[in-house]
Design an enzyme around this catalytic site. Structure first.
Site, PDB file in Angstrom:
ATOM      1  N   ARG A 294       0.809  -1.226   0.000  1.00 57.61           N
ATOM      2  CA  ARG A 294       0.000   0.000   0.000  1.00 57.61           C
ATOM      3  C   ARG A 294       0.845   1.280   0.000  1.00 57.61           C
ATOM      4  O   ARG A 294       0.615   2.196  -0.808  1.00 57.61           O
ATOM      5  CB  ARG A 294      -0.907   0.027   1.251  1.00 57.61           C
ATOM      6  N   THR A 295       1.809   1.352   0.920  1.00 55.10           N
ATOM      7  CA  THR A 295       2.543   2.607   1.101  1.00 55.10           C
ATOM      8  C   THR A 295       3.384   2.927  -0.130  1.00 55.10           C
ATOM      9  O   THR A 295       3.393   4.064  -0.623  1.00 55.10           O
ATOM     10  CB  THR A 295       3.436   2.510   2.358  1.00 55.10           C
TER      11      THR A 295
ATOM     12  N   LYS B 123      24.852  -5.955  -1.661  1.00 50.03           N
ATOM     13  CA  LYS B 123      26.315  -6.186  -1.698  1.00 50.03           C
ATOM     14  C   LYS B 123      26.988  -5.518  -0.507  1.00 50.03           C
ATOM     15  O   LYS B 123      28.211  -5.419  -0.453  1.00 50.03           O
ATOM     16  CB  LYS B 123      26.900  -5.602  -2.986  1.00 50.03           C
TER      17      LYS B 123
ATOM     18  N   ARG C 140      11.306   3.664   3.786  1.00 48.21           N
ATOM     19  CA  ARG C 140      10.853   2.623   4.727  1.00 48.21           C
ATOM     20  C   ARG C 140      12.070   1.791   5.084  1.00 48.21           C
ATOM     21  O   ARG C 140      12.812   1.346   4.190  1.00 48.21           O
ATOM     22  CB  ARG C 140       9.768   1.745   4.116  1.00 48.21           C
TER      23      ARG C 140
ATOM     24  N   HIS D 123       5.004   5.649  11.604  1.00 47.46           N
ATOM     25  CA  HIS D 123       4.486   5.546  10.235  1.00 47.46           C
ATOM     26  C   HIS D 123       3.507   6.719  10.082  1.00 47.46           C
ATOM     27  O   HIS D 123       2.293   6.552  10.045  1.00 47.46           O
ATOM     28  CB  HIS D 123       3.782   4.196  10.067  1.00 47.46           C
TER      29      HIS D 123
HETATM   30  N1   CP Z   1      -0.235  -0.072   5.982  1.00 45.92           N
HETATM   31  C1   CP Z   1       0.937  -0.335   5.383  1.00 45.92           C
HETATM   32  O1   CP Z   1       1.976   0.261   5.717  1.00 45.92           O
HETATM   33  O2   CP Z   1       0.864  -1.293   4.421  1.00 45.92           O
HETATM   34  P1   CP Z   1       2.092  -1.767   3.508  1.00 45.92           P
HETATM   35  O3   CP Z   1       3.054  -2.491   4.418  1.00 45.92           O
HETATM   36  O4   CP Z   1       1.486  -2.663   2.473  1.00 45.92           O
HETATM   37  O5   CP Z   1       2.733  -0.542   2.942  1.00 45.92           O
END
Ligand code: CP
Length: 321
Positions: free
Chosen positions: A54-55, A82, A104, A134
């Protein structure tokens, strides 16, 4: 604000401005041509060291809808495998002229390091770091709650007085931490519900209530219940000793049809995804008319457009400070 690293860094004014901007941008997305010229000539790098559906997709969609050039970087298949360091990766992105880096990372604090190191001139957006934060998830959750519980175009409004329960694996959840911070800033009353083994040390200092008993909290009359994913990948084995069995967890902390029926008729069900259907949430609850889970994903695009726009558009970063 130069970066978006933590929901806890946002004042009420900052947060409402992002939510209002998202609402205005969402209103443009019903058009046949969705693309806006706002970030033409800017480069947004999606730097993902941890899996995401999603993100990652919604940041990519958001940047493209604003006409930015988008570079998607996944650690798998890159020179990180590497042994290349975060510093050298950042210097490479700087050399390529990144204006924003959406990161991320499995390590809590990696976005802060990137933002404070001087390796990059770019705005840094935290797309989830370890068990820490998040912030865009919390913003899209607040946006979804505002649309459903405050009004369809509630510009300028916060979430004052709303009652929200966040249920499940709080220990491993950056979503829970971010939501507690942001919902508190926006005036909501939050109760965390979890077994004692899935609550972090020091949770009593967070700006929320804590309970071990889901049925008691549901009986208090909630406006929203947010179910958290049981993060088995952050546990040493299937349950990691955090709960006796999936069946027992589900019985005590899962949202099923009976518990769904205990919610007030206006209350909504959220889940950040990905869901463990049958564990923290039943298929009946996930697919019910109360569920806004798919809408959360859609709202993520508008909220991430707003964040990129406010950080990058026209060099007016001070607009969100
Ligand atoms: N909610 C969320 O962060 O989903 P993803 O891990 O799919 O990005």
């Amino acid at each position: 604000m130069e970066h978006l690293l933590s929901a806890g860094d946002l004042s009420r004014t900052d947060a409402v401005r992002i939510l209002d901007t998202a609402a205005e941008l969402a209103a443009t997305q019903g058009r046949e041509i969705k693309k806006l010229p706002t970030l033409r000539g800017r480069t947004v790098v999606n730097l993902f060291f941890e899996d995401s559906t999603r993100t990652r997709i919604s940041f990519e969609t958001a940047a493209k809808r604003l006409s930015a050039d988008v570079i998607n970087f996944a650690a798998k298949g890159s020179s990180v495998s590497k042994g290349e360091s975060l510093k050298d990766t950042a210097l490479t992105l700087q050399a390529m002229g990144a204006d924003a880096v959406v990161i991320r990372h499995h390590a809590s604090g990696a976005p802060h390091l990137l933002a404070s190191s001087g390796w990059l001139q770019a705005a840094v957006v935290n797309a989830g770091d370890g068990t820490h934060q998040h912030p865009t998830q919390a913003l899209l959750d607040a946006y979804t709650l505002r649309r459903h519980l405050v009004g369809p175009q509630p510009l300028g409004q916060d979430l004052a007085g709303l009652r929200v329960a966040i249920v499940g694996d709080v220990l491993h959840s950056r979503v829970a931490r971010s939501n507690v911070d942001l919902l508190h800033t926006l005036g909501a009353r939050v109760t965390l519900v979890a077994p004692p083994t899935l609550l972090p040390v020091g949770v009593e200092t967070w700006p929320c209530e804590v309970s071990y008993h889901l049925d008691e909290v549901l009986a208090q009359g909630l406006d929203a219940v947010m179910m958290l994913r049981v993060q088995r990948e952050r546990m040493s084995s299937a349950g990691g000793g955090f709960f006796p069995s999936p069946l027992e967890y589900s019985r005590r902390y899962g949202l099923d049809a009976r518990r769904l029926a205990a919610l007030p008729s206006h209350a909504v069900v959220l889940h950040p995804g990905p869901m463990n259907r049958g564990l923290e949430i039943s298929a009946t609850a996930a697919d019910s008319s109360r569920s806004v889970i798919v809408e959360q994903v859609a709202n993520g695009v508008a909220v991430r457009m707003a964040v990129l726009y406010l950080l990058l558009a026209g060099g007016r970063r001070e607009d969100v400070s």
